[in-house]
Design a protein around this motif. Structure first.
Motif, PDB file in Angstrom:
ATOM      1  N   TYR A   1      -5.721  -8.616 -17.868  1.00  0.00           N
ATOM      2  CA  TYR A   1      -6.619  -9.735 -17.432  1.00  0.00           C
ATOM      3  C   TYR A   1      -7.019 -10.706 -18.926  1.00  0.00           C
ATOM      4  O   TYR A   1      -7.284  -9.651 -19.814  1.00  0.00           O
ATOM      5  CB  TYR A   1      -7.990  -9.643 -16.667  1.00  0.00           C
ATOM      6  N   ASN A   2      -7.060 -11.774 -18.872  1.00  0.00           N
ATOM      7  CA  ASN A   2      -7.419 -12.587 -20.158  1.00  0.00           C
ATOM      8  C   ASN A   2      -8.613 -13.294 -19.692  1.00  0.00           C
ATOM      9  O   ASN A   2      -8.766 -13.943 -18.803  1.00  0.00           O
ATOM     10  CB  ASN A   2      -6.108 -13.611 -20.446  1.00  0.00           C
ATOM     11  N   VAL A   3      -9.496 -13.578 -20.777  1.00  0.00           N
ATOM     12  CA  VAL A   3     -10.619 -14.211 -20.853  1.00  0.00           C
ATOM     13  C   VAL A   3     -10.020 -15.668 -21.747  1.00  0.00           C
ATOM     14  O   VAL A   3      -9.811 -15.483 -22.906  1.00  0.00           O
ATOM     15  CB  VAL A   3     -11.807 -13.897 -21.721  1.00  0.00           C
ATOM     16  N   HIS A   4     -10.218 -16.717 -21.140  1.00  0.00           N
ATOM     17  CA  HIS A   4      -9.713 -17.879 -21.683  1.00  0.00           C
ATOM     18  C   HIS A   4     -10.812 -19.177 -21.593  1.00  0.00           C
ATOM     19  O   HIS A   4     -11.290 -19.367 -20.859  1.00  0.00           O
ATOM     20  CB  HIS A   4      -8.431 -18.464 -20.959  1.00  0.00           C
ATOM     21  N   ALA A   5     -10.774 -19.467 -23.021  1.00  0.00           N
ATOM     22  CA  ALA A   5     -11.907 -20.504 -23.075  1.00  0.00           C
ATOM     23  C   ALA A   5     -11.520 -22.078 -22.770  1.00  0.00           C
ATOM     24  O   ALA A   5     -11.542 -23.065 -23.470  1.00  0.00           O
ATOM     25  CB  ALA A   5     -12.396 -20.474 -24.541  1.00  0.00           C
ATOM     26  N   SER A   6     -11.340 -22.213 -21.475  1.00  0.00           N
ATOM     27  CA  SER A   6     -11.054 -23.467 -20.949  1.00  0.00           C
ATOM     28  C   SER A   6     -11.068 -23.500 -19.519  1.00  0.00           C
ATOM     29  O   SER A   6     -11.059 -22.645 -18.681  1.00  0.00           O
ATOM     30  CB  SER A   6      -9.762 -24.292 -21.545  1.00  0.00           C
ATOM     31  N   LEU A   7     -10.916 -24.727 -18.916  1.00  0.00           N
ATOM     32  CA  LEU A   7     -10.692 -24.783 -17.426  1.00  0.00           C
ATOM     33  C   LEU A   7      -9.317 -25.035 -17.039  1.00  0.00           C
ATOM     34  O   LEU A   7      -8.590 -26.273 -16.778  1.00  0.00           O
ATOM     35  CB  LEU A   7     -11.677 -25.766 -16.727  1.00  0.00           C
ATOM     36  N   LEU A   8      -8.577 -24.137 -16.791  1.00  0.00           N
ATOM     37  CA  LEU A   8      -7.125 -24.063 -16.686  1.00  0.00           C
ATOM     38  C   LEU A   8      -6.657 -24.847 -15.276  1.00  0.00           C
ATOM     39  O   LEU A   8      -7.573 -24.945 -14.465  1.00  0.00           O
ATOM     40  CB  LEU A   8      -6.433 -22.649 -16.590  1.00  0.00           C
ATOM     41  N   PRO A   9      -5.637 -25.651 -15.535  1.00  0.00           N
ATOM     42  CA  PRO A   9      -4.499 -25.526 -16.275  1.00  0.00           C
ATOM     43  C   PRO A   9      -4.862 -26.411 -17.620  1.00  0.00           C
ATOM     44  O   PRO A   9      -3.916 -26.587 -18.483  1.00  0.00           O
ATOM     45  CB  PRO A   9      -3.455 -26.102 -15.381  1.00  0.00           C
ATOM     46  N   ARG A  10      -6.059 -26.963 -17.802  1.00  0.00           N
ATOM     47  CA  ARG A  10      -6.509 -27.866 -18.927  1.00  0.00           C
ATOM     48  C   ARG A  10      -6.486 -26.901 -20.125  1.00  0.00           C
ATOM     49  O   ARG A  10      -7.301 -26.141 -20.097  1.00  0.00           O
ATOM     50  CB  ARG A  10      -7.519 -28.743 -18.749  1.00  0.00           C
ATOM     51  N   TRP A  11      -5.800 -27.289 -21.287  1.00  0.00           N
ATOM     52  CA  TRP A  11      -5.882 -26.626 -22.603  1.00  0.00           C
ATOM     53  C   TRP A  11      -5.360 -25.188 -22.532  1.00  0.00           C
ATOM     54  O   TRP A  11      -6.154 -24.223 -22.955  1.00  0.00           O
ATOM     55  CB  TRP A  11      -7.383 -26.826 -23.073  1.00  0.00           C
TER      56      TRP A  11
ATOM     57  N   LEU B   1     -18.831 -13.085 -17.893  1.00  0.00           N
ATOM     58  CA  LEU B   1     -18.103 -13.116 -16.928  1.00  0.00           C
ATOM     59  C   LEU B   1     -17.203 -12.146 -16.767  1.00  0.00           C
ATOM     60  O   LEU B   1     -16.808 -11.922 -15.595  1.00  0.00           O
ATOM     61  CB  LEU B   1     -17.313 -14.545 -16.877  1.00  0.00           C
ATOM     62  N   ILE B   2     -16.566 -11.530 -17.712  1.00  0.00           N
ATOM     63  CA  ILE B   2     -15.430 -10.346 -17.621  1.00  0.00           C
ATOM     64  C   ILE B   2     -15.977  -9.414 -17.106  1.00  0.00           C
ATOM     65  O   ILE B   2     -15.586  -8.305 -16.246  1.00  0.00           O
ATOM     66  CB  ILE B   2     -14.779 -10.300 -19.023  1.00  0.00           C
ATOM     67  N   VAL B   3     -17.451  -9.019 -17.450  1.00  0.00           N
ATOM     68  CA  VAL B   3     -18.115  -7.842 -17.032  1.00  0.00           C
ATOM     69  C   VAL B   3     -18.390  -8.074 -15.329  1.00  0.00           C
ATOM     70  O   VAL B   3     -18.005  -6.850 -14.573  1.00  0.00           O
ATOM     71  CB  VAL B   3     -19.302  -7.545 -17.342  1.00  0.00           C
TER      72      VAL B   3
ATOM     73  N   PRO C   1      -2.909 -16.462 -12.255  1.00  0.00           N
ATOM     74  CA  PRO C   1      -3.963 -17.076 -11.432  1.00  0.00           C
ATOM     75  C   PRO C   1      -5.395 -16.655 -11.684  1.00  0.00           C
ATOM     76  O   PRO C   1      -5.504 -15.527 -12.584  1.00  0.00           O
ATOM     77  CB  PRO C   1      -3.557 -16.051 -10.116  1.00  0.00           C
ATOM     78  N   VAL C   2      -6.271 -17.528 -11.543  1.00  0.00           N
ATOM     79  CA  VAL C   2      -7.699 -17.284 -12.138  1.00  0.00           C
ATOM     80  C   VAL C   2      -8.352 -16.592 -10.977  1.00  0.00           C
ATOM     81  O   VAL C   2      -8.425 -16.989  -9.553  1.00  0.00           O
ATOM     82  CB  VAL C   2      -8.198 -18.878 -12.203  1.00  0.00           C
ATOM     83  N   LEU C   3      -9.176 -15.656 -11.555  1.00  0.00           N
ATOM     84  CA  LEU C   3     -10.011 -14.856 -10.668  1.00  0.00           C
ATOM     85  C   LEU C   3     -11.581 -15.570 -10.714  1.00  0.00           C
ATOM     86  O   LEU C   3     -12.354 -15.210  -9.725  1.00  0.00           O
ATOM     87  CB  LEU C   3     -10.102 -13.429 -11.106  1.00  0.00           C
ATOM     88  N   SER C   4     -12.021 -15.884 -11.750  1.00  0.00           N
ATOM     89  CA  SER C   4     -13.347 -16.311 -12.009  1.00  0.00           C
ATOM     90  C   SER C   4     -13.605 -17.418 -13.095  1.00  0.00           C
ATOM     91  O   SER C   4     -12.858 -17.525 -13.882  1.00  0.00           O
ATOM     92  CB  SER C   4     -14.509 -15.211 -12.155  1.00  0.00           C
ATOM     93  N   THR C   5     -14.714 -18.249 -12.863  1.00  0.00           N
ATOM     94  CA  THR C   5     -15.091 -19.342 -13.545  1.00  0.00           C
ATOM     95  C   THR C   5     -16.408 -19.470 -14.101  1.00  0.00           C
ATOM     96  O   THR C   5     -17.286 -19.391 -13.202  1.00  0.00           O
ATOM     97  CB  THR C   5     -14.404 -20.538 -12.864  1.00  0.00           C
ATOM     98  N   ALA C   6     -16.798 -19.805 -15.186  1.00  0.00           N
ATOM     99  CA  ALA C   6     -17.934 -20.276 -15.636  1.00  0.00           C
ATOM    100  C   ALA C   6     -17.910 -21.551 -16.286  1.00  0.00           C
ATOM    101  O   ALA C   6     -17.070 -21.693 -17.437  1.00  0.00           O
ATOM    102  CB  ALA C   6     -18.793 -19.368 -16.771  1.00  0.00           C
ATOM    103  N   THR C   7     -18.521 -22.639 -15.660  1.00  0.00           N
ATOM    104  CA  THR C   7     -18.608 -24.070 -16.375  1.00  0.00           C
ATOM    105  C   THR C   7     -19.584 -24.186 -17.549  1.00  0.00           C
ATOM    106  O   THR C   7     -20.631 -23.744 -17.255  1.00  0.00           O
ATOM    107  CB  THR C   7     -18.719 -25.038 -15.288  1.00  0.00           C
ATOM    108  N   VAL C   8     -19.175 -24.906 -18.425  1.00  0.00           N
ATOM    109  CA  VAL C   8     -20.112 -25.195 -19.748  1.00  0.00           C
ATOM    110  C   VAL C   8     -19.753 -26.624 -19.860  1.00  0.00           C
ATOM    111  O   VAL C   8     -18.978 -27.017 -20.310  1.00  0.00           O
ATOM    112  CB  VAL C   8     -19.593 -24.295 -20.825  1.00  0.00           C
TER     113      VAL C   8
ATOM    114  N   GLY D   1     -15.175 -24.799 -19.867  1.00  0.00           N
ATOM    115  CA  GLY D   1     -15.470 -23.363 -19.311  1.00  0.00           C
ATOM    116  C   GLY D   1     -14.779 -22.381 -20.088  1.00  0.00           C
ATOM    117  O   GLY D   1     -13.983 -22.425 -20.888  1.00  0.00           O
ATOM    118  N   VAL D   2     -14.912 -21.222 -19.126  1.00  0.00           N
ATOM    119  CA  VAL D   2     -14.228 -20.096 -19.494  1.00  0.00           C
ATOM    120  C   VAL D   2     -13.725 -19.463 -18.234  1.00  0.00           C
ATOM    121  O   VAL D   2     -14.498 -19.572 -17.271  1.00  0.00           O
ATOM    122  CB  VAL D   2     -15.109 -19.141 -20.415  1.00  0.00           C
ATOM    123  N   GLN D   3     -12.671 -18.716 -18.265  1.00  0.00           N
ATOM    124  CA  GLN D   3     -12.124 -18.253 -17.275  1.00  0.00           C
ATOM    125  C   GLN D   3     -11.349 -16.919 -17.099  1.00  0.00           C
ATOM    126  O   GLN D   3     -11.132 -16.613 -18.480  1.00  0.00           O
ATOM    127  CB  GLN D   3     -10.891 -19.221 -16.532  1.00  0.00           C
ATOM    128  N   VAL D   4     -11.358 -16.129 -16.412  1.00  0.00           N
ATOM    129  CA  VAL D   4     -10.686 -15.017 -16.448  1.00  0.00           C
ATOM    130  C   VAL D   4      -9.502 -15.063 -15.588  1.00  0.00           C
ATOM    131  O   VAL D   4      -9.776 -15.450 -14.252  1.00  0.00           O
ATOM    132  CB  VAL D   4     -11.682 -13.545 -15.745  1.00  0.00           C
TER     133      VAL D   4
END
Length: 308
Positions: free
Chosen positions: A104-114, A175-177, A146-153, A132-135
């Motif tokens: 699982y990856n923690v990525h610093a955007s709202l995919l698929p943007r950036w 979010l990852i925890v 595929p995305v499991l969770s999202t936090a919007t900033v 935001g950040v997504q897992v």
């Protein structure tokens, strides 16, 4: 769960710390090899490497995770899952599929943007109002899983890449925890990314960092804040001893007319191709960052000064 953590920069430290604090067993941390840092160019471990070592967590720094010996060693860890945060290498399927529950990856955007290497900088430079950040569950494609969770900033008007980096790192750690708890419980839901709206956050090239005052003011303002503090958007300031390089670290757009590259007052309001940019924080080459007022006491820039 029994985990491996793969990460390198400061951004990843917050997630590793949160995972350890949550009580997961981190069997091994993977990070990029020590690199020359500082004026002495001493080989120093990455921030993630240093954090893990200080807490007695085993660390491996392979030059390539495609090395068959590294793949075998990774598989032998007997992992429930792997967490990847800004590791800096493309991982082969043999690594991604080795953990029982996936990687699982923690990525610093709202995919698929950036998708890609510089999502924080690119979001600000593009004038995005929200990120935001997504897992996501990792696949071999670049940030395509595929995305499991999202936090919007929200991106504030005075946001820099540095301040947004810190906010997203904290959000990603939380979010990852929470997502790992869902994965362990079997309640996590992976949603495929949209096929529309895909953009790529290319790595920032140093040659891209110079300011072109003929560009529109809003574009320059976003560029300045998106490249702050590193690598820093820069311009040349004429002095009696010749031009010196100055980084612009914080700015604000002002809707006033003026010739591009000309100082419109004595307080670093610079004309652009559209409106003007007020420089609020700068850094002269070889010096530390300063607020504009302090900088101008030693480096006056009177109205009418032409910047190259």
């Amino acid at each position: 769960m029994r985990l491996a953590f793969l990460g390198t920069p400061d951004f990843a430290v917050a997630a590793l710390a949160a995972i350890v604090e949550a009580g997961h067993e981190v069997a091994c941390v993977y990070s990029q090899p020590p690199a020359p840092r500082g004026r002495g160019h001493e080989l120093k471990p990455s921030p993630v490497h240093a954090f893990a070592e200080a807490r007695g967590i085993p660390v491996r720094t392979p030059a390539s995770m495609r090395d068959p010996a590294e793949i075998e060693a990774f598989a032998a860890l007997g992992l429930d899952a792997a967490v990847v945060v800004a590791f800096g290498q493309i991982l082969p399927a043999a690594v991604l599929d080795a953990p029982r529950l996936g990687s699982y990856n923690v990525h610093a955007s709202l995919l698929p943007r950036w998708r890609g290497a510089a999502p924080i900088q690119r979001a600000i430079m593009a004038g995005d109002k929200v990120t935001g950040v997504q897992v996501m569950r990792m696949t071999e494609g670049l940030d395509e899983g595929p995305v499991l969770s999202t936090a919007t900033v929200r991106i504030d008007a005075q946001e820099t890449a540095g301040t947004l980096h810190d906010r997203l790192a904290a959000a990603g750690a939380d979010l990852i925890v929470r997502t790992l708890a869902d994965i362990a419980a079997g309640t996590a839901v992976a949603t495929p990314q949209a096929e529309e709206g895909v953009t790529y956050a290319k790595k920032i090239s140093p040659k891209f960092s110079r300011l072109d005052w003929t560009k529109p003011g809003p574009v320059l303002d976003c560029k300045i804040r998106g490249l702050s503090p590193f690598p820093g958007a820069w311009f040349e300031l004429p002095t009696e001893k010749g031009p010196v390089r100055v980084k612009a670290l914080l700015s604000a757009f002002e809707d006033v007319d003026g010739a591009p590259g000309v100082s419109l007052d004595d307080r670093l309001l610079i004309g652009t191709g559209e409106g003007a940019v007020r420089l609020l924080r700068v850094q002269r080459e070889g010096k530390g960052p300063q607020d504009a007022e302090a900088f101008l006491r030693g480096n006056p820039v009177p109205a009418g000064t032409k910047l190259p």
